[in-house]
Motif scaffolding. Structure first.
Motif: not given
Length: 129
Positions: A26-27, A44, A63
């Motif tokens: 996702a990042t 996110i 994250q």
């Protein structure tokens, strides 16, 4: 779109390493086009809230570290992007989570309404898994 991500995560619990891989995917796809929208940030955040996560590891700190990691990757060539994505995808333990990773990547590329060439190439790459 956020609801789609949450539906993707429904079902069986993930191992910690799988949850980490989904955040990495996702990042990466949030950052690859060099513009991060509020909608992508919300996706996110919702993803991190929905994932099974070990309590001794802070998901937000994880994250933040991935942001640094992805920035280093994005300083490299498209081949380096693929190498990074291959490593992340190869470490996923189940076909179900691989499918989730692909859906999350697609959702993140769709979030800002513009599909940059780098996004399309990386999305094609992981779609082959």
């Amino acid at each position: 779109m956020i609801e789609t991500l949450l539906k993707i995560l429904g079902g069986k619990q993930n191992e910690q390493s799988d949850s980490e891989a989904l955040i990495k995917i996702a990042t990466f796809f949030c950052m690859i086009d060099s513009r991060i929208t509020l909608e992508e940030q919300e996706h996110i955040k919702k993803l991190m809230d929905a994932l099974e996560w070990e309590p001794d590891v802070d998901v937000e700190v994880f994250q933040e570290n991935i942001i640094t990691e992805v920035n280093r990757v994005l300083d490299g060539s498209p081949e380096y992007y693929n190498s990074y994505l291959a490593e992340v995808m190869d470490n996923i333990k189940s076909e179900e989570v691989i499918a989730k990773a692909k859906e999350i990547a697609k959702a993140m590329t769709d979030a800002d309404g513009v599909l940059a060439d780098e996004e399309a190439n990386s999305l094609d790459f992981i779609s082959a898994y």
